[in-house]
Motif scaffolding. Structure first.
Motif, PDB file in Angstrom:
ATOM      1  N   PRO A 182       3.055 -26.119 -23.771  1.00 45.41           N
ATOM      2  CA  PRO A 182       2.123 -25.391 -24.635  1.00 45.41           C
ATOM      3  C   PRO A 182       0.733 -25.196 -24.035  1.00 45.41           C
ATOM      4  O   PRO A 182      -0.091 -24.488 -24.611  1.00 45.41           O
ATOM      5  N   ALA A 183       0.455 -25.773 -22.879  1.00 49.53           N
ATOM      6  CA  ALA A 183      -0.855 -25.622 -22.246  1.00 49.53           C
ATOM      7  C   ALA A 183      -0.959 -24.355 -21.401  1.00 49.53           C
ATOM      8  O   ALA A 183      -2.022 -24.044 -20.876  1.00 49.53           O
ATOM      9  N   VAL A 184       0.158 -23.617 -21.244  1.00 47.14           N
ATOM     10  CA  VAL A 184       0.145 -22.376 -20.462  1.00 47.14           C
ATOM     11  C   VAL A 184       0.561 -21.211 -21.348  1.00 47.14           C
ATOM     12  O   VAL A 184       1.174 -21.400 -22.402  1.00 47.14           O
ATOM     13  N   GLU A 185       0.234 -19.989 -20.890  1.00 50.23           N
ATOM     14  CA  GLU A 185       0.559 -18.799 -21.665  1.00 50.23           C
ATOM     15  C   GLU A 185       0.756 -17.597 -20.749  1.00 50.23           C
ATOM     16  O   GLU A 185       0.361 -17.621 -19.582  1.00 50.23           O
ATOM     17  N   VAL A 186       1.354 -16.557 -21.312  1.00 55.43           N
ATOM     18  CA  VAL A 186       1.505 -15.289 -20.604  1.00 55.43           C
ATOM     19  C   VAL A 186       0.907 -14.208 -21.503  1.00 55.43           C
ATOM     20  O   VAL A 186       1.574 -13.646 -22.364  1.00 55.43           O
ATOM     21  N   ASN A 187      -0.389 -13.952 -21.331  1.00 52.47           N
ATOM     22  CA  ASN A 187      -1.054 -12.879 -22.083  1.00 52.47           C
ATOM     23  C   ASN A 187      -0.766 -11.522 -21.456  1.00 52.47           C
ATOM     24  O   ASN A 187      -0.807 -10.502 -22.134  1.00 52.47           O
ATOM     25  N   ILE A 188      -0.515 -11.525 -20.151  1.00 54.19           N
ATOM     26  CA  ILE A 188      -0.236 -10.281 -19.425  1.00 54.19           C
ATOM     27  C   ILE A 188       1.270 -10.242 -19.205  1.00 54.19           C
ATOM     28  O   ILE A 188       1.790 -10.855 -18.278  1.00 54.19           O
ATOM     29  N   LYS A 189       2.000  -9.507 -20.087  1.00 50.20           N
ATOM     30  CA  LYS A 189       3.467  -9.532 -20.084  1.00 50.20           C
ATOM     31  C   LYS A 189       4.107  -8.297 -19.469  1.00 50.20           C
ATOM     32  O   LYS A 189       5.259  -8.341 -19.076  1.00 50.20           O
ATOM     33  N   ASN A 190       3.410  -7.197 -19.445  1.00 51.05           N
ATOM     34  CA  ASN A 190       4.005  -5.938 -18.983  1.00 51.05           C
ATOM     35  C   ASN A 190       3.071  -5.248 -18.009  1.00 51.05           C
ATOM     36  O   ASN A 190       2.457  -4.239 -18.313  1.00 51.05           O
ATOM     37  N   LEU A 191       2.983  -5.799 -16.836  1.00 51.30           N
ATOM     38  CA  LEU A 191       2.081  -5.317 -15.803  1.00 51.30           C
ATOM     39  C   LEU A 191       2.832  -4.380 -14.863  1.00 51.30           C
ATOM     40  O   LEU A 191       3.953  -4.680 -14.445  1.00 51.30           O
ATOM     41  N   GLY A 192       2.227  -3.265 -14.539  1.00 50.87           N
ATOM     42  CA  GLY A 192       2.841  -2.340 -13.588  1.00 50.87           C
ATOM     43  C   GLY A 192       3.982  -1.550 -14.188  1.00 50.87           C
ATOM     44  O   GLY A 192       4.162  -1.504 -15.407  1.00 50.87           O
ATOM     45  N   ASP A 193       4.757  -0.934 -13.336  1.00 46.71           N
ATOM     46  CA  ASP A 193       5.885  -0.113 -13.760  1.00 46.71           C
ATOM     47  C   ASP A 193       7.091  -0.979 -14.079  1.00 46.71           C
ATOM     48  O   ASP A 193       7.183  -2.121 -13.624  1.00 46.71           O
ATOM     49  N   ASN A 194       8.018  -0.396 -14.847  1.00 46.80           N
ATOM     50  CA  ASN A 194       9.288  -1.090 -15.061  1.00 46.80           C
ATOM     51  C   ASN A 194       9.956  -1.345 -13.722  1.00 46.80           C
ATOM     52  O   ASN A 194       9.934  -0.493 -12.842  1.00 46.80           O
ATOM     53  N   VAL A 195      10.538  -2.515 -13.601  1.00 47.02           N
ATOM     54  CA  VAL A 195      11.298  -2.870 -12.411  1.00 47.02           C
ATOM     55  C   VAL A 195      12.751  -3.001 -12.853  1.00 47.02           C
ATOM     56  O   VAL A 195      13.054  -3.733 -13.790  1.00 47.02           O
ATOM     57  N   PHE A 196      13.631  -2.247 -12.210  1.00 46.59           N
ATOM     58  CA  PHE A 196      15.043  -2.285 -12.566  1.00 46.59           C
ATOM     59  C   PHE A 196      15.783  -3.236 -11.642  1.00 46.59           C
ATOM     60  O   PHE A 196      15.545  -3.249 -10.437  1.00 46.59           O
ATOM     61  N   LEU A 197      16.668  -4.022 -12.227  1.00 44.89           N
ATOM     62  CA  LEU A 197      17.501  -4.934 -11.449  1.00 44.89           C
ATOM     63  C   LEU A 197      18.878  -4.332 -11.286  1.00 44.89           C
ATOM     64  O   LEU A 197      19.425  -3.739 -12.226  1.00 44.89           O
ATOM     65  N   GLY A 198      19.435  -4.470 -10.109  1.00 49.98           N
ATOM     66  CA  GLY A 198      20.772  -3.970  -9.835  1.00 49.98           C
ATOM     67  C   GLY A 198      21.488  -4.920  -8.894  1.00 49.98           C
ATOM     68  O   GLY A 198      20.922  -5.918  -8.443  1.00 49.98           O
ATOM     69  N   VAL A 199      22.717  -4.610  -8.617  1.00 50.69           N
ATOM     70  CA  VAL A 199      23.504  -5.382  -7.658  1.00 50.69           C
ATOM     71  C   VAL A 199      23.345  -4.695  -6.302  1.00 50.69           C
ATOM     72  O   VAL A 199      23.579  -3.495  -6.180  1.00 50.69           O
ATOM     73  N   ALA A 200      22.940  -5.453  -5.297  1.00 52.01           N
ATOM     74  CA  ALA A 200      22.760  -4.903  -3.953  1.00 52.01           C
ATOM     75  C   ALA A 200      24.016  -5.151  -3.130  1.00 52.01           C
ATOM     76  O   ALA A 200      24.614  -6.228  -3.196  1.00 52.01           O
ATOM     77  N   VAL A 201      24.411  -4.129  -2.360  1.00 53.00           N
ATOM     78  CA  VAL A 201      25.546  -4.256  -1.440  1.00 53.00           C
ATOM     79  C   VAL A 201      25.111  -3.731  -0.081  1.00 53.00           C
ATOM     80  O   VAL A 201      24.113  -3.035   0.052  1.00 53.00           O
ATOM     81  N   GLN A 202      25.907  -4.073   0.922  1.00 50.90           N
ATOM     82  CA  GLN A 202      25.620  -3.602   2.276  1.00 50.90           C
ATOM     83  C   GLN A 202      25.611  -2.079   2.291  1.00 50.90           C
ATOM     84  O   GLN A 202      26.428  -1.425   1.644  1.00 50.90           O
ATOM     85  N   LYS A 203      24.678  -1.502   3.029  1.00 48.59           N
ATOM     86  CA  LYS A 203      24.535  -0.042   3.130  1.00 48.59           C
ATOM     87  C   LYS A 203      25.869   0.578   3.525  1.00 48.59           C
ATOM     88  O   LYS A 203      26.522   0.138   4.460  1.00 48.59           O
ATOM     89  N   GLY A 204      26.296   1.584   2.755  1.00 51.52           N
ATOM     90  CA  GLY A 204      27.522   2.312   3.077  1.00 51.52           C
ATOM     91  C   GLY A 204      28.794   1.732   2.491  1.00 51.52           C
ATOM     92  O   GLY A 204      29.866   2.310   2.655  1.00 51.52           O
ATOM     93  N   ASN A 205      28.720   0.626   1.768  1.00 52.34           N
ATOM     94  CA  ASN A 205      29.923   0.034   1.174  1.00 52.34           C
ATOM     95  C   ASN A 205      30.213   0.731  -0.156  1.00 52.34           C
ATOM     96  O   ASN A 205      30.043   0.170  -1.241  1.00 52.34           O
ATOM     97  N   VAL A 206      30.658   1.974  -0.057  1.00 54.72           N
ATOM     98  CA  VAL A 206      30.855   2.849  -1.206  1.00 54.72           C
ATOM     99  C   VAL A 206      31.926   2.309  -2.152  1.00 54.72           C
ATOM    100  O   VAL A 206      31.765   2.348  -3.381  1.00 54.72           O
TER     101      VAL A 206
END
Length: 196
Positions: free
Chosen positions: A123-147
């Motif tokens: 309880p001694a810490v907080e997050v007042n700044i919750k939405n900084l910058g642009d949305n960041v999307f998470l995805g699954v990364a694969v080796q380049k070209g592994n279609v």
């Protein structure tokens, strides 16, 4: 499953030591140059963890102060691009939290999902700044070209969304863990998957 750190996870993928990166792989233009990403399955923004008694309520309050970041993260990219902050590198999230508590840093910047964990247990810490910058999307990364693998992952993500998997996973884990301090509208992408 192979445990990795931020610094080695993408090289492991490129060196054929892993087939995919799943956990918290932010889709960035820089990373798209060396790996392929699935459709996004989750979104986050950046947040900044501070001490409650620090009187920090907006990003400008951190100008000239020390901000803890982890190398090769979207938090590092944002703080370095924005400029005007004293950057202090941490080994991991727990290291940043400990350094904040000891007074070595004034704030810790990372995905809001990560930093919003700490006020639940401290309880001694907080997050007042919750939405900084642009949305960041998470995805699954694969080796380049592994279609073939990429197509299989995308089909799986669409099927999971249609089954309500992401909503249920959020309700079963995030809602109870974060005790109402986060809202699913900031994280879930069900509207995106409704087009398929």
């Amino acid at each position: 499953l192979i445990p990795v750190t931020n610094e080695v996870r993408f090289p492991m993928l490129q060196n054929n030591q892993a087939d995919m990166i799943i956990a918290a792989a932010s889709i960035t233009e820089e990373r798209k140059g060396s790996v392929d990403f699935s459709m996004p399955y989750f979104t986050v923004n950046l947040g900044i963890l501070t001490k409650k008694d620090s009187n920090i309520h907006k990003i400008g309050d951190l100008m000239g102060k020390k901000i803890g970041i982890i190398r090769k993260t979207t938090g590092e990219a944002y703080i370095k691009k924005d400029g005007g902050y004293n950057v202090s590198y941490c080994n991991d999230s727990v290291d940043c939290y400990r350094r904040l508590k000891s007074g070595e840093i004034d704030g810790y910047c990372n995905n809001n999902l990560f930093v919003m964990v700490y006020p639940i247990v401290d309880p001694a810490v907080e997050v007042n700044i919750k939405n900084l910058g642009d949305n960041v999307f998470l995805g699954v990364a694969v080796q380049k070209g592994n279609v073939e693998l990429l197509e299989a992952i995308n089909k799986g993500l669409i099927a999971l969304s249609k089954e309500g998997f992401f909503k249920k996973a959020y309700e079963d884990t995030f809602e109870s863990f974060y005790k109402g301090t986060v809202d699913k509208k900031y994280f879930l992408l069900d509207d995106l998957y409704s087009f398929f």
